[in-house]
Design a protein around this motif. Structure first.
Motif, PDB file in Angstrom:
ATOM      1  N   ARG A   1       0.832  -1.211   0.000  1.00 31.40           N
ATOM      2  CA  ARG A   1       0.000   0.000   0.000  1.00 31.40           C
ATOM      3  C   ARG A   1       0.863   1.257   0.000  1.00 31.40           C
ATOM      4  NH1 ARG A   1      -1.696   3.462   3.675  1.00 31.40           N
ATOM      5  NH2 ARG A   1      -0.691   2.282   5.347  1.00 31.40           N
ATOM      6  N   GLN A   2       1.930   1.262   0.850  1.00 31.23           N
ATOM      7  CA  GLN A   2       2.828   2.410   0.881  1.00 31.23           C
ATOM      8  C   GLN A   2       3.539   2.587  -0.459  1.00 31.23           C
ATOM      9  OE1 GLN A   2       3.235   4.667   3.156  1.00 31.23           O
ATOM     10  NE2 GLN A   2       1.891   3.773   4.699  1.00 31.23           N
ATOM     11  N   CYS A   3       3.947   1.470  -1.039  1.00 30.14           N
ATOM     12  CA  CYS A   3       4.641   1.548  -2.338  1.00 30.14           C
ATOM     13  C   CYS A   3       3.722   2.110  -3.411  1.00 30.14           C
ATOM     14  CB  CYS A   3       5.140   0.163  -2.718  1.00 30.14           C
ATOM     15  SG  CYS A   3       6.118   0.136  -4.237  1.00 30.14           S
ATOM     16  N   ARG A   4       2.454   1.602  -3.409  1.00 29.03           N
ATOM     17  CA  ARG A   4       1.508   2.138  -4.388  1.00 29.03           C
ATOM     18  C   ARG A   4       1.270   3.629  -4.166  1.00 29.03           C
ATOM     19  NH1 ARG A   4      -1.673  -2.197  -6.329  1.00 29.03           N
ATOM     20  NH2 ARG A   4      -0.162  -3.772  -7.038  1.00 29.03           N
ATOM     21  N   LEU A   5       1.197   4.011  -2.874  1.00 27.50           N
ATOM     22  CA  LEU A   5       0.992   5.435  -2.564  1.00 27.50           C
ATOM     23  C   LEU A   5       2.189   6.269  -3.033  1.00 27.50           C
ATOM     24  CD1 LEU A   5      -0.709   7.614  -1.180  1.00 27.50           C
ATOM     25  CD2 LEU A   5       0.455   7.079   0.969  1.00 27.50           C
ATOM     26  N   GLN A   6       3.395   5.738  -2.809  1.00 33.90           N
ATOM     27  CA  GLN A   6       4.589   6.463  -3.254  1.00 33.90           C
ATOM     28  C   GLN A   6       4.633   6.554  -4.778  1.00 33.90           C
ATOM     29  OE1 GLN A   6       7.913   4.449  -1.509  1.00 33.90           O
ATOM     30  NE2 GLN A   6       7.508   5.222   0.565  1.00 33.90           N
ATOM     31  N   GLN A   7       4.254   5.438  -5.426  1.00 32.51           N
ATOM     32  CA  GLN A   7       4.245   5.482  -6.889  1.00 32.51           C
ATOM     33  C   GLN A   7       3.265   6.532  -7.393  1.00 32.51           C
ATOM     34  OE1 GLN A   7       3.319   1.476  -8.037  1.00 32.51           O
ATOM     35  NE2 GLN A   7       5.483   0.811  -8.037  1.00 32.51           N
ATOM     36  N   ARG A   8       2.116   6.607  -6.754  1.00 31.95           N
ATOM     37  CA  ARG A   8       1.138   7.599  -7.173  1.00 31.95           C
ATOM     38  C   ARG A   8       1.648   9.025  -6.915  1.00 31.95           C
ATOM     39  NH1 ARG A   8      -2.680   5.597  -4.650  1.00 31.95           N
ATOM     40  NH2 ARG A   8      -2.837   6.960  -2.827  1.00 31.95           N
ATOM     41  N   ASN A   9       2.300   9.194  -5.742  1.00 29.30           N
ATOM     42  CA  ASN A   9       2.855  10.521  -5.430  1.00 29.30           C
ATOM     43  C   ASN A   9       3.975  10.895  -6.391  1.00 29.30           C
ATOM     44  OD1 ASN A   9       1.095  10.754  -3.284  1.00 29.30           O
ATOM     45  ND2 ASN A   9       2.583  10.070  -1.750  1.00 29.30           N
ATOM     46  N   ILE A  10       4.814   9.884  -6.711  1.00 29.64           N
ATOM     47  CA  ILE A  10       5.924  10.163  -7.635  1.00 29.64           C
ATOM     48  C   ILE A  10       5.382  10.540  -9.003  1.00 29.64           C
ATOM     49  CG2 ILE A  10       7.815   9.070  -8.891  1.00 29.64           C
ATOM     50  CD1 ILE A  10       8.425   7.499  -6.334  1.00 29.64           C
ATOM     51  N   ALA A  11       4.374   9.816  -9.441  1.00 31.60           N
ATOM     52  CA  ALA A  11       3.797  10.143 -10.748  1.00 31.60           C
ATOM     53  C   ALA A  11       3.200  11.544 -10.746  1.00 31.60           C
ATOM     54  CB  ALA A  11       2.725   9.099 -11.103  1.00 31.60           C
ATOM     55  N   THR A  12       2.508  11.864  -9.633  1.00 33.08           N
ATOM     56  CA  THR A  12       1.932  13.212  -9.523  1.00 33.08           C
ATOM     57  C   THR A  12       3.026  14.269  -9.492  1.00 33.08           C
ATOM     58  OG1 THR A  12       0.078  12.269  -8.280  1.00 33.08           O
ATOM     59  CG2 THR A  12       0.404  14.651  -8.165  1.00 33.08           C
ATOM     60  N   THR A  13       4.107  13.969  -8.737  1.00 33.84           N
ATOM     61  CA  THR A  13       5.218  14.925  -8.631  1.00 33.84           C
ATOM     62  C   THR A  13       5.886  15.136  -9.980  1.00 33.84           C
ATOM     63  OG1 THR A  13       5.585  14.220  -6.345  1.00 33.84           O
ATOM     64  CG2 THR A  13       7.372  15.413  -7.440  1.00 33.84           C
ATOM     65  N   ILE A  14       6.105  14.040 -10.695  1.00 32.09           N
ATOM     66  CA  ILE A  14       6.732  14.163 -12.016  1.00 32.09           C
ATOM     67  C   ILE A  14       5.872  15.013 -12.934  1.00 32.09           C
ATOM     68  CG2 ILE A  14       7.355  12.851 -14.083  1.00 32.09           C
ATOM     69  CD1 ILE A  14       8.252  10.600 -12.243  1.00 32.09           C
ATOM     70  N   ASP A  15       4.591  14.799 -12.838  1.00 32.90           N
ATOM     71  CA  ASP A  15       3.687  15.585 -13.683  1.00 32.90           C
ATOM     72  C   ASP A  15       3.744  17.066 -13.318  1.00 32.90           C
ATOM     73  OD1 ASP A  15       1.423  15.756 -15.643  1.00 32.90           O
ATOM     74  OD2 ASP A  15       0.364  16.447 -13.848  1.00 32.90           O
ATOM     75  N   LYS A  16       3.751  17.330 -11.998  1.00 31.39           N
ATOM     76  CA  LYS A  16       3.794  18.732 -11.584  1.00 31.39           C
ATOM     77  C   LYS A  16       5.142  19.364 -11.922  1.00 31.39           C
ATOM     78  CE  LYS A  16      -0.320  18.563  -9.784  1.00 31.39           C
ATOM     79  NZ  LYS A  16      -1.453  19.232 -10.468  1.00 31.39           N
ATOM     80  N   LEU A  17       6.230  18.563 -11.702  1.00 28.16           N
ATOM     81  CA  LEU A  17       7.558  19.103 -11.994  1.00 28.16           C
ATOM     82  C   LEU A  17       7.741  19.383 -13.474  1.00 28.16           C
ATOM     83  CD1 LEU A  17       9.918  17.018  -9.682  1.00 28.16           C
ATOM     84  CD2 LEU A  17       9.330  19.432  -9.489  1.00 28.16           C
ATOM     85  N   THR A  18       7.073  18.596 -14.289  1.00 26.90           N
ATOM     86  CA  THR A  18       7.155  18.834 -15.735  1.00 26.90           C
ATOM     87  C   THR A  18       6.676  20.236 -16.083  1.00 26.90           C
ATOM     88  OG1 THR A  18       6.779  16.482 -16.123  1.00 26.90           O
ATOM     89  CG2 THR A  18       6.447  17.966 -17.983  1.00 26.90           C
TER      90      THR A  18
END
Length: 791
Positions: free
Chosen positions: A110-127
């Motif tokens: 669950r934590q890994c999935r949450l981190q993956q979702r956060n990372i994807a969101t962060t990458i999108d925002k950082l883009t």
């Protein structure tokens, strides 16, 4: 008939009682008591009750055996249920144990999935945010590199395109808020650079003009080499106009006008700039500031400011110096400043579009012509003011105002002399090697004795080669003092003053030279960063000899002015106080430098505060420190005894205080007896140094008193003599009189074995327990002693 009705009524009431709720039975019973046959009803009721009892009994007899069997089976089921409960509990425990790892893995998933979702969101925002951050980083780099014009372009791109695309983040809001401040900062910095540029060209206008005039002279020489006829004609024209006065023909007949018009003619269509101007001056601040103000829409403001400041500088350049007429160098510098000013303006005229125009330059040139001609006429008269004064006085004309004017110029001339001698003194002090002067022959000795009045019978008896106690700057400074006195005398020769007035003027000027100029130069030499102890010692020796020579200066002034030194109201020289102040400053600097050197050695101290056993030799850092102090105090043999003794005592006190602070500092949380023994060995080494008498003049063990506080404190701890200390505290004859209870308490608390609480085996060692109990007892007694003294 009546009894049948009554019986039927009673039967109805009984049925009603059996079938009706007890809350509504009241009216039914009341109807029975209202009649006269309630006794009969009661009999009827008793009969009915007996019938119900018989039916209940039959029912119970019929179901009794089944009830007993059910109870028996229920008792059997209870045992089986208990076994089932135990099995369920055991099964649940096994299930929980087996599922714990699964739950952990699921939580990690669950934590890994949450981190993956956060990372994807962060990458999108950082883009979306990275272009803004990169642009802002580029802006910061341009600001640090002072590339302000590209920074303005970056600001514009950041504000118009990048920030709107990034979104409404807080850092975007901060950047948006910073953009106006950055624009203001760029504008202010560019204006500051422009001010520095204007100040620089104001200071170097004479150098610019000198270069331009030299280039013009070279060009004239080349033109004259074309034909000898033109060269001859040019020579005749120069001689003719040199004799014609100060009028300048603007048509170009004057060679200076030809040269200046070649520099300043704005209609010249040749693209060649004035040689040397672009090499001597960096015009980039002007161009940069012009571009920045243009981008900011404030070009008019910049142009007005530039022209206003240059007009002010033009007035300063065209204002002749008060002593310009004294030397040809003054006139040369005046002309160079004017030419340099217009060389710069001509360059700006041809390299910018509209910052200055032809009308502006011509206006300044007209002002320059009028001011220059007026100044030359005025100072041409001043060149002959003294001669004119005496001539008119011979004919009986009043000339007091002329004499007053010359006397008023005296102070200004004195300030010029002070500035000149300030440079001479600085140069002498900077070039001096601060070493005694070696003398290899009697000729050299006589040469130095001719420069500086020095007498030492003992040194005279020594064979050559030998060394004088002072360095080169003593005779050089003394010679410069005499040169200054000669310069003051030369100026006062034609001022129609009496010998007493001349003597007073020279003495006052010499006092200013000593108390202000020379004093500041000596302070500068003492406070320099690279000055060492040997140099400071030499400065003290030098100032001592200069102080002794002050009465020779007094005699020198009296001899050249023919005024006896004991004349009433004669001004005395303040050289003695000047050299005393410099010597005292050097002494204080010696004490400070010694303490700083000691601190540097102490920074190398690396004690093992938990050592079980101390060493038999002093620490390496302390041995190096003692060797340094011995070599340093060996140099102090040439100093006055009091200075050397004070320096030695100050160093020992500072060393003792620093060692005590090193022992008590908060970072040292625990101190073992072995560490104290090593520390005691180091202190004994310091005491051996003090006892050896590194500087002569101390009586007995006076120098040892610097370490008395440390010695008594260490004796108290190494000998563990607490009974004597606590019993005799406060008495004048106390063995440990210099040991402060608070200091002893601080060190004693550091000796507590803090590791014993965490070591169960140490608690069974009787010696350790007794030692810690003794320390705790002494700590309590010390605290009581401190509390008693404070009360």
């Amino acid at each position: 008939m009546a009894s049948a009705e009554t019986a039927a009524e009673h039967e109805r009431i009984l049925r009603e009682i059996e079938s009706t709720d007890t809350n509504c039975i009241g009216p039914t019973l009341r109807s029975v008591y209202d009649g006269q046959e309630h006794g009969l009803f009661m009999d009827k009721l008793e009969g009915r009750i007996r019938n119900h009892d018989r039916e209940i009994e039959k029912m119970c007899n019929h179901h009794f055996q089944g009830f007993v069997d059910s109870i028996t089976e229920l008792l059997k089921v209870r045992g089986e249920a208990q076994k089932l409960k135990c099995q369920v509990t055991e099964t649940n425990q096994k299930l929980q144990n087996d599922g714990k790892e699964l739950l952990t893995s699921m939580d990690e998933l669950r934590q890994c999935r949450l981190q993956q979702r956060n990372i994807a969101t962060t990458i999108d925002k950082l883009t979306h945010c990275l272009p803004v951050l990169e642009m802002y980083s580029k802006l910061q780099e341009q600001m640090r590199a002072k590339r302000y014009y590209p920074a303005l372009r970056t600001l514009e791109q950041l504000e118009e395109s990048c920030l709107p695309q990034a979104g409404s983040y807080r850092f975007c809001g901060i950047m948006s808020e910073n953009i106006p401040r950055l624009r203001t900062h760029i504008r202010d910095v560019s204006m500051s650079d422009l001010k520095d540029f204007l100040e620089s060209i104001r200071k170097h206008s004479d150098k610019i003009g000198e270069t331009a005039m030299k280039q013009a002279q070279v060009q004239i020489a080349r033109d004259n080499a074309v034909t000898s006829q033109q060269r001859s004609a040019s020579g005749r024209r120069i001689r003719k106009e040199a004799c014609s006065g100060t009028e300048v023909d603007r048509t170009g007949s004057n060679p200076f006008s030809e040269k200046d018009s070649g520099i300043l003619d704005v209609e010249d269509e040749e693209k060649d700039e004035i040689p040397g101007a672009q090499d001597l001056v960096d015009f980039s601040p002007v161009y940069r500031c012009l571009h920045i103000y243009t981008v900011l829409g404030a070009r008019d403001t910049f142009e007005n400011y530039y022209r206003k400041q240059r007009r002010k500088q033009a007035r300063l350049v065209l204002q002749p110096h008060s002593n310009m007429h004294e030397t040809l160098e003054g006139y040369r510098r005046y002309f160079n400043q004017i030419v340099g000013f217009f060389v710069v303006e001509d360059h700006i005229l041809h390299t910018t579009q509209g910052l200055v125009n032809r009308a502006y330059v011509e206006e300044l040139w007209e002002l320059a012509l009028s001011k220059t001609i007026a100044a030359l006429r005025t100072h041409s008269v001043c060149l002959h003011t003294t001669c004119l004064t005496y001539t008119k006085q011979g004919y009986g004309f009043p000339v007091n105002q002329l004499f007053d004017m010359l006397l008023e110029m005296r102070d200004q001339y004195g300030e010029i002399l002070l500035k000149k001698w300030n440079q001479s003194f600085r140069q002498i002090l900077d070039q001096d090697n601060y070493s005694p002067i070696p003398v290899a022959s009697p000729e050299e000795y006589q040469r130095i004795a001719g420069q500086f009045p020095f007498q030492d019978p003992e040194l005279d008896k020594m064979p050559f080669p030998k060394k004088l106690p002072f360095s080169e700057f003593v005779p050089k400074v003394y010679s410069q003092l005499k040169e200054f006195i000669y310069a003051c005398l030369k100026y006062s020769e034609d001022l129609h003053l009496s010998s007493t007035e001349i003597d007073d003027m020279i003495r006052k000027s010499t006092n200013l030279l000593l108390t202000r100029t020379l004093s500041h130069c000596l302070q500068y030499a003492i406070k320099k960063k690279n000055v060492g102890l040997a140099e400071l010692v030499q400065i003290i020796i030098n100032t001592t000899h200069l102080e002794q020579s002050c009465h020779y200066l007094e005699e020198f002034i009296s001899n050249i002015t023919n005024v006896p030194p004991d004349t009433i109201n004669a001004t005395k020289l303040y050289g003695t106080s000047t050299f005393k102040d410099a010597r005292h400053a050097a002494e204080e600097e010696i004490y400070t430098n010694l303490n700083q050197k000691i601190d540097q050695f102490l920074q190398l101290a690396d004690y093992d505060w938990t050592a079980a056993q101390g060493g038999a030799q002093a620490s390496d850092y302390l041995s190096d420190l003692i060797a340094f102090l011995c070599s340093t105090f060996a140099v102090f043999t040439h100093l006055p005894g009091k200075v050397a003794q004070t320096a030695c005592m100050s160093a020992c006190k500072h060393l003792s205080t620093s060692l005590l602070q090193l022992l008590l500092e908060g970072d040292v949380r625990q101190v073992s007896m072995g560490a104290l023994q090593q520390f005691n060995v180091d202190v004994k080494e310091c005491e051996r140094f003090a006892r050896a008498g590194p500087v002569p003049g101390f009586q007995g063990d006076t120098l040892l008193l610097a370490f008395i506080d440390l010695r008594q404190l260490l004796d108290l701890f190494t000998q563990w003599d607490w009974s004597t200390y606590l019993a005799d505290y406060g008495r004048p004859t106390c063995k440990y009189l210099r040991v402060n209870p608070q200091t002893a308490l601080t060190l004693l608390e550091k000796m507590k074995d803090t590791s014993r609480k965490n070591n169960m085996f140490a608690q069974f060692r009787k010696n350790e327990r007794d030692k810690q109990k003794l320390i705790d007892t002494v700590v309590k007694q010390l605290r009581n002693l401190i509390a008693t003294n404070q009360a």
